[in-house]
Write an enzyme that holds these catalytic residues in place. Structure first.
Site, PDB file in Angstrom:
ATOM      1  N   ASP A 162       0.874  -1.186   0.000  1.00 31.59           N
ATOM      2  CA  ASP A 162       0.000   0.000   0.000  1.00 31.59           C
ATOM      3  C   ASP A 162       0.906   1.229   0.000  1.00 31.59           C
ATOM      4  O   ASP A 162       1.944   1.237   0.664  1.00 31.59           O
ATOM      5  CB  ASP A 162      -0.890   0.010   1.255  1.00 31.59           C
ATOM      6  CG  ASP A 162      -2.123   0.882   1.089  1.00 31.59           C
ATOM      7  OD1 ASP A 162      -3.247   0.344   1.183  1.00 31.59           O
ATOM      8  OD2 ASP A 162      -1.963   2.114   0.871  1.00 31.59           O
TER       9      ASP A 162
ATOM     10  N   ASN B 259      -4.271   6.678   1.152  1.00 34.66           N
ATOM     11  CA  ASN B 259      -5.581   6.863   1.816  1.00 34.66           C
ATOM     12  C   ASN B 259      -5.712   5.927   3.021  1.00 34.66           C
ATOM     13  O   ASN B 259      -6.808   5.437   3.307  1.00 34.66           O
ATOM     14  CB  ASN B 259      -6.721   6.615   0.818  1.00 34.66           C
ATOM     15  CG  ASN B 259      -8.047   7.155   1.322  1.00 34.66           C
ATOM     16  OD1 ASN B 259      -8.093   8.216   1.951  1.00 34.66           O
ATOM     17  ND2 ASN B 259      -9.122   6.423   1.090  1.00 34.66           N
TER      18      ASN B 259
ATOM     19  N   SER C 260     -16.931  -2.755  -8.783  1.00 36.52           N
ATOM     20  CA  SER C 260     -17.961  -1.975  -8.090  1.00 36.52           C
ATOM     21  C   SER C 260     -19.263  -2.053  -8.858  1.00 36.52           C
ATOM     22  O   SER C 260     -19.267  -2.179 -10.093  1.00 36.52           O
ATOM     23  CB  SER C 260     -17.498  -0.516  -8.023  1.00 36.52           C
ATOM     24  OG  SER C 260     -18.560   0.324  -7.669  1.00 36.52           O
TER      25      SER C 260
ATOM     26  N   TYR D 213     -14.563   7.337 -12.270  1.00 38.63           N
ATOM     27  CA  TYR D 213     -14.240   6.258 -11.330  1.00 38.63           C
ATOM     28  C   TYR D 213     -14.804   4.922 -11.828  1.00 38.63           C
ATOM     29  O   TYR D 213     -14.101   3.910 -11.914  1.00 38.63           O
ATOM     30  CB  TYR D 213     -14.791   6.573  -9.929  1.00 38.63           C
ATOM     31  CG  TYR D 213     -14.796   5.380  -9.004  1.00 38.63           C
ATOM     32  CD1 TYR D 213     -13.604   4.859  -8.506  1.00 38.63           C
ATOM     33  CD2 TYR D 213     -15.996   4.747  -8.646  1.00 38.63           C
ATOM     34  CE1 TYR D 213     -13.599   3.745  -7.672  1.00 38.63           C
ATOM     35  CE2 TYR D 213     -16.003   3.637  -7.818  1.00 38.63           C
ATOM     36  CZ  TYR D 213     -14.803   3.145  -7.328  1.00 38.63           C
ATOM     37  OH  TYR D 213     -14.807   2.036  -6.518  1.00 38.63           O
TER      38      TYR D 213
ATOM     39  N   LYS E 117     -13.012   1.223 -13.299  1.00 41.01           N
ATOM     40  CA  LYS E 117     -13.316  -0.156 -12.884  1.00 41.01           C
ATOM     41  C   LYS E 117     -13.660  -1.012 -14.105  1.00 41.01           C
ATOM     42  O   LYS E 117     -13.214  -2.158 -14.214  1.00 41.01           O
ATOM     43  CB  LYS E 117     -14.474  -0.167 -11.877  1.00 41.01           C
ATOM     44  CG  LYS E 117     -14.123   0.449 -10.517  1.00 41.01           C
ATOM     45  CD  LYS E 117     -13.074  -0.370  -9.800  1.00 41.01           C
ATOM     46  CE  LYS E 117     -12.654   0.220  -8.473  1.00 41.01           C
ATOM     47  NZ  LYS E 117     -11.470  -0.418  -7.904  1.00 41.01           N
TER      48      LYS E 117
ATOM     49  N   ASN F 296     -17.671  11.140   1.867  1.00 46.92           N
ATOM     50  CA  ASN F 296     -18.660  11.291   0.789  1.00 46.92           C
ATOM     51  C   ASN F 296     -19.811  10.324   0.986  1.00 46.92           C
ATOM     52  O   ASN F 296     -20.925  10.572   0.556  1.00 46.92           O
ATOM     53  CB  ASN F 296     -18.021  10.948  -0.567  1.00 46.92           C
ATOM     54  CG  ASN F 296     -16.848  11.832  -0.875  1.00 46.92           C
ATOM     55  OD1 ASN F 296     -16.992  13.048  -0.905  1.00 46.92           O
ATOM     56  ND2 ASN F 296     -15.683  11.239  -1.073  1.00 46.92           N
TER      57      ASN F 296
END
Ligand code: NAD
Ligand code: UDP
Length: 337
Positions: A32, A36, A125, A149, A153, A198
């Site tokens: 990682d 984030n 997603s 986004y 994906k 969000n």
């Protein structure tokens, strides 16, 4: 003994997957870049499992680093969570999203191919479906994502489908998440947004803990039972159990297969708020606002295909999701800080 490289392994879902895979007896390696997430999660993983898996701080787009990882560990498969995930940000900074999510994933796949590792489960997603017109999304629906986004994906899904078509040794599961929420029941790991959240659940949790004053509910005039938007929330513990099932099934299912990971049931914003009030024993002040651009009224997962193929289905209901989310939030009001 299988060793799984978990990209995005210190993130919200990756950290829960790390614990789940360790408890199931897999060896893991974490990668990682901490763009984030916090390194502090590593100690929590160790506390929960009694193991301290190797951690590499770095980027999935760093080919020399990937070589180093493959050379030092006998990686047998990848659980690929690393990615940027904020829809509105992806509209503002599309190149950053395509670079990080698409180009980064292509570099990762090239390293896999180079080192003869051809098993991967990918964090896709429900946003890949776009607005197909039906409310229960099935895996065979056409993909028409409506923001950058979602398009990242779909593009990574395309890359993986093409790799499987070109080389029958590849085995890939495309895991299309609905709305992951909740936390490990210990309250030691959970979602720790680095900015104003969000998404609905972390926003409610921040209002409940007092770091945000009021929840804005985006729309109360949708054609749903109470007028607010309906989504398929899934407990992160159920979600990562779905990854375990999908990874184990790769040996039975060659090629590239897409699976929905959801509960198959929708809950409205007001139902989520009511469940949270019950769990936290405190009021969640809210105001109705206009609809958020791009939002749909209602959708949830069709879960039959995943249940049949993977023998997995979600166990936890909405009340358990919010109880565990609140347990994490109240014990860690500032996340890992
Ligand atoms: P997260 O931001 O908590 O975790 C993603 C992790 O990836 C972070 O720790 C981040 O530092 C790391 N990362 C990002 N780009 C990287 C890069 N180039 N190299 C190395 N590390 C990198 O997000 P999450 O909620 O755990 O999501 C995990 C995955 O699931 C993401 O791919 C996301 O798009 C997908 N997903 C999430 C949701 C959701 O609602 N949480 C829904 C559908 C799909
Ligand atoms: N939502 C809301 N207020 C918020 C965040 C979300 O009313 O601060 C609503 C949103 O309109 C949608 C639902 O909550 O109906 C879930 O939104 P979220 O952003 O969590 O997930 P999405 O399904 O949009 O990816």
């Amino acid at each position: 003994m299988e060793t799984i490289l978990i990209t995005g392994g210190t993130g919200y879902i990756g950290s829960h997957a790390a614990v789940c895979f360790l408890e199931a007896g897999y060896q893991i390696v974490l990668l990682d870049n901490l763009s984030n997430s916090h390194a502090a999660v590593l100690q929590r993983i160790a506390t929960l499992t009694g193991q301290s898996p190797p951690f590499y701080r770095g980027n999935i787009a760093d080919a020399p680093l990937l070589d180093e990882i493959f050379n030092h560990h006998k990686i047998t498969g990848i659980a690929h969570f690393a990615g940027l995930k904020a829809v509105a940000e992806s509209v503002q900074q599309p190149l950053r999203y395509y670079q990080n999510n698409v180009a980064g994933s292509a570099t990762l796949c090239a390293a896999m191919q180079k080192h003869g590792c051809k098993k991967l489960i990918f964090s896709s997603s429900a946003t890949v479906y776009g607005a197909p017109g039906a409310v229960a999304y099935t895996e065979d629906m056409p993909l028409a994502p409506v923001n950058p986004y979602g398009r990242t994906k779909r593009m990574v899904e395309d890359i993986l489908r093409d790799l499987c078509a070109a080389d029958s040794d590849w085995r890939v599961a495309l895991l299309r998440y609905f709305n992951p929420v909740g936390a490990h029941p210990s309250g030691l790991i959970g979602e720790a947004p680095q900015a104003v959240p969000n998404n609905l659940m972390p926003y409610i949790a921040a209002v409940a803990v007092g770091t945000l004053p009021v929840l804005h509910i985006f729309g109360n005039d949708y054609p749903t039972a109470d007028g607010t938007g309906v989504r398929d929330y899934i407990h992160v513990q159920d979600l990562v159990a779905g990854h375990l099932a999908a990874y184990a099934a790769l040996d039975k299912h060659p090629g590239c297969t897409a699976y929905n990971l959801g509960t198959g049931k929708g809950a409205s914003v007001l139902e989520v708020v009511a469940a949270f009030v019950k769990a936290a024993h405190r009021e969640i002040p809210y105001q109705f606002q206009p609809r958020r651009p791009g939002d749909l009224a209602e959708y949830y997962a069709a879960v039959d295909f995943t249940r049949e193929k993977l023998g997995w289905q979600a166990q936890f209901d909405l009340q358990k999701m919010v109880e565990d989310h609140w347990n994490w939030q109240k014990n860690n009001p500032k996340g890992y800080l």
